[in-house]
Design an enzyme around this catalytic site. Sequence first.
Site, short mmCIF file in Angstrom:
data_model
loop_
_atom_site.label_atom_id
_atom_site.label_comp_id
_atom_site.label_asym_id
_atom_site.label_seq_id
_atom_site.Cartn_x
_atom_site.Cartn_y
_atom_site.Cartn_z
N HIS A 1 0.83 -1.21 0.00
CA HIS A 1 0.00 0.00 0.00
C HIS A 1 0.86 1.26 0.00
O HIS A 1 1.84 1.36 0.72
CB HIS A 1 -1.03 0.00 1.13
CG HIS A 1 -0.47 0.00 2.52
ND1 HIS A 1 -0.08 1.15 3.16
CD2 HIS A 1 -0.24 -1.01 3.39
CE1 HIS A 1 0.35 0.85 4.37
NE2 HIS A 1 0.28 -0.45 4.54
N ASP B 1 6.38 0.65 6.48
CA ASP B 1 4.92 0.47 6.36
C ASP B 1 4.33 1.58 5.50
O ASP B 1 3.98 2.63 6.01
CB ASP B 1 4.30 0.45 7.76
CG ASP B 1 2.84 0.07 7.74
OD1 ASP B 1 2.34 -0.37 6.70
OD2 ASP B 1 2.19 0.25 8.79
N GLU C 1 -4.71 1.90 2.81
CA GLU C 1 -4.85 0.72 3.65
C GLU C 1 -5.06 1.15 5.08
O GLU C 1 -5.88 0.59 5.81
CB GLU C 1 -3.58 -0.15 3.55
CG GLU C 1 -3.68 -1.52 4.22
CD GLU C 1 -3.15 -1.55 5.66
OE1 GLU C 1 -3.34 -2.57 6.33
OE2 GLU C 1 -2.57 -0.56 6.12
N GLU C 2 -4.34 2.19 5.48
CA GLU C 2 -4.25 2.52 6.89
C GLU C 2 -5.55 3.06 7.47
O GLU C 2 -5.90 2.79 8.61
CB GLU C 2 -3.14 3.56 7.13
CG GLU C 2 -1.73 3.07 6.81
CD GLU C 2 -1.25 1.94 7.71
OE1 GLU C 2 -2.03 1.44 8.54
OE2 GLU C 2 -0.09 1.54 7.56
N ASP D 1 3.46 -6.43 3.28
CA ASP D 1 3.07 -5.35 4.19
C ASP D 1 3.45 -5.71 5.62
O ASP D 1 2.66 -5.55 6.54
CB ASP D 1 1.57 -5.06 4.06
CG ASP D 1 1.14 -3.86 4.91
OD1 ASP D 1 2.01 -3.06 5.27
OD2 ASP D 1 -0.06 -3.76 5.23
N HIS E 1 3.97 2.54 12.51
CA HIS E 1 3.06 3.69 12.74
C HIS E 1 3.69 4.78 13.60
O HIS E 1 2.95 5.54 14.24
CB HIS E 1 1.74 3.24 13.38
CG HIS E 1 0.93 2.31 12.52
ND1 HIS E 1 -0.31 1.84 12.91
CD2 HIS E 1 1.17 1.76 11.30
CE1 HIS E 1 -0.78 1.05 11.96
NE2 HIS E 1 0.10 0.97 10.98
#
Lengths: 455, 455
Positions: free
Chosen positions: A279, A291, A325-326, A353, A423
């Site tokens: 993503h 990520d 995606e997030e 991912d 994140h």
Amino acid sequence: MKYMFTLLLLFSFLVNNAQTNSDEVILKQFYSTSLLDGKSYNWLDHLSNRIGSRLTGSIGAEMAVEYTKKELEALGLDRVWLQPVLVKKWVRGAKEVAYIKSDINTNLPLCALGGSGPTPPSGIIAQVVEVHSIEELNALDDAVVKGKIVFFNRPMQADLIQTFEAYGGCVDQRVHGAEAAAKKGAVGVFVRSMNLRLDDYPHTGTVSYGDLPLNKHIPAAAISTNAAEILSSIIALTPEQEVYFKQSCSYKGEVQSYNVIGEITGSEKPEEIMVVGGHLDSWDLGDGSHDDGAGCVQSMEVLRLFKKLEYKPKHTIRVVLFMNEENGLDGGLKYAKDAEAKNEKHLFALESDAGGFTPRGFAFDCNDEQLEIIQSWRELFKPYLIHYFEKGGSGADIGPLKAVGVILAGLRPDSQRYFDYHHAENDTFDAINKRELELGAATMASLMYLIDANF
Amino acid sequence: MKYMFTLLLLFSFLVNNAQTNSDEVILKQFYSTSLLDGKSYNWLDHLSNRIGSRLTGSIGAEMAVEYTKKELEALGLDRVWLQPVLVKKWVRGAKEVAYIKSDINTNLPLCALGGSGPTPPSGIIAQVVEVHSIEELNALDDAVVKGKIVFFNRPMQADLIQTFEAYGGCVDQRVHGAEAAAKKGAVGVFVRSMNLRLDDYPHTGTVSYGDLPLNKHIPAAAISTNAAEILSSIIALTPEQEVYFKQSCSYKGEVQSYNVIGEITGSEKPEEIMVVGGHLDSWDLGDGSHDDGAGCVQSMEVLRLFKKLEYKPKHTIRVVLFMNEENGLDGGLKYAKDAEAKNEKHLFALESDAGGFTPRGFAFDCNDEQLEIIQSWRELFKPYLIHYFEKGGSGADIGPLKAVGVILAGLRPDSQRYFDYHHAENDTFDAINKRELELGAATMASLMYLIDANF
């Protein structure tokens, strides 16, 4: 007859042997080319350092769409296009602030969860109730919770070897904690960051309010693991201690964005599609190198390796860089919906991912018979120290393809460091090791090749 | 009779099953205790951050001897002692300087190789001859080399998956290049650092002058990979370009030092010894966290886990922290010599000296029959993603035990990042991941346990 049978056996041996030899040669070419003459690291350098974070709906996300489309076009694929996706746009606003009210020097590093609402402009001052699960919260009297900040402080379980299992065992606090706390009259939620280390980085991620109306959403934030330890100690000593926090995030509605797609048309079964992807969006705190910048450039590299080695796949090989995606999975849902609408036949989908670390193998969402075929390739992967071929989750973006019976797979890199960065502000390019990234791309190309040749 | 046989089979199945179950339980305890309640990371924090580098003969090395002895004593082992070792002491002196003579702003990050002599106090100014192997050097006319600096610039082969193989294919330049260059009349040697990345860190390591007399030793240094690329470009354009370099290192003779040893006496075969160890000395540029602070604290943790879980080994389990692996192997040689003199019987020796990264398995120096027994434990290690059980090199310090027929093993962690740090200034505590270190310790404890129980 017996003689005939022996001849047949011999022939079958020779054919199989030739096949295996050529598989060996092709895998070796994938690995050598990725390591000696790869592009994944340069692409990620650009995504991470020239563009930076790619929060859905941000300028960074749109720059990444343009950049990756241009780079895919330069590979000479048969087709490159943008698939329109309406995405949810959420912005963080001013940097969040939180501290122990009686001691403003005790800063609590904190960040709003994605999708959370803001505090009032003057912030929130409230006492804190610590719990370790939604069940523990639900067992409390509403009076104990009302007007307070609920603090979810269950740590990730450090003795689980696969860290994604530890994440899975904890993340309900972040996703569903705010809804539960709001229903009991809390004014805000703090969640201990999903991080196995003790450090000062808060780790964001989505929060869901279920079907609560907007005016019942309470602000939700992650605090760093060190801050969680400090806060827990302080309120154990002084339960009436108040905490101040302020955040200014807000939801901006839907905006237009895109999945970036490129493909090599299959030479024998062009109507059967194999997807490889990651993503393109990221959270806004770091630059999303692990990520999922890593997964995107590895997926692009798979198609580049096929082109570079002039390997013509039987099936159509498609790279998909999914958007959002997030913060809502909009790109993955749209891709599957369009595929269904166009009656496209998907054979296989692979997602990367789980970070750009040393690849260990793959998890597969498939049936036993399919897994057995895949596991028969173990020896081919052994020289590359790829050993993990088990059933398990694949990837969020390709998940919606499950409904139409596609074989799904997820790259499984070494997971020990992943949640140090996930994140958080330190998910940046310097946390990427070039070789590890390139080994992942070669491993993905090898699997795509073997699926293409054998299915 | 048939009935009897069935009963026997059933009994045998139950016993085996009980054994396996108990193996499973014990391995799980090792991993959980190391990850949830380990000491390896704290020990390494002290070694790396409070003591720092531990160059043989330095105060740091002696502080490390004292510290680890004290910590082993605190574990309540049956015996802890220091084994005297005379070690070679070499010191770096003032920080080295090197630059392109026509442009002193083009600094060439460089460090003396361990065991090298100094340049004259005023430094050396000379032209540079680039070669890619000792063979290439030897094929040159002496006249081409005389009075010049020989620059060995063969990079590590990036498409070898196991990076130690790439190291093995390159390190002859560093170890033997100076001897060859001196014999042809060179005044100094530069070696491209043994590093798979392009960066600015020079990586030290030993140099040997063979049987050249001291007055024939020429100063030898490693330059960073970036500096190697720059220097190579410059001399390709301007072969007569001179380079300046200066280093002040010197050999200080032999001094007294120690191997640090502790043991748990075997309950059934106390006279049969199993060794687990690493080397306590390090190079002086970083703090030796990966090389080999990690191996030392993991080895100490093995004995701590045995004590903590109250597992009483049948054989004597001995931790050995060897002194001076880097600059002469004095500790390893002394240990083996003393063992032979005392007629000690060693069954097994395991070394961790390949970094504190995620463990992948072990390499074994043993016979086929022994390897087969060990490989039968694969399934026990599978939950911990430990999959590598192959023949291969073990560890330098335990190598001298080979002569007396001991089974040797080396921990094999993921090797992709190792040469980013090896023998360089950035081999520091922040390059260590706590979980990866702890997983290594638990993996070593598990192997020690299984060898103890089955041999």
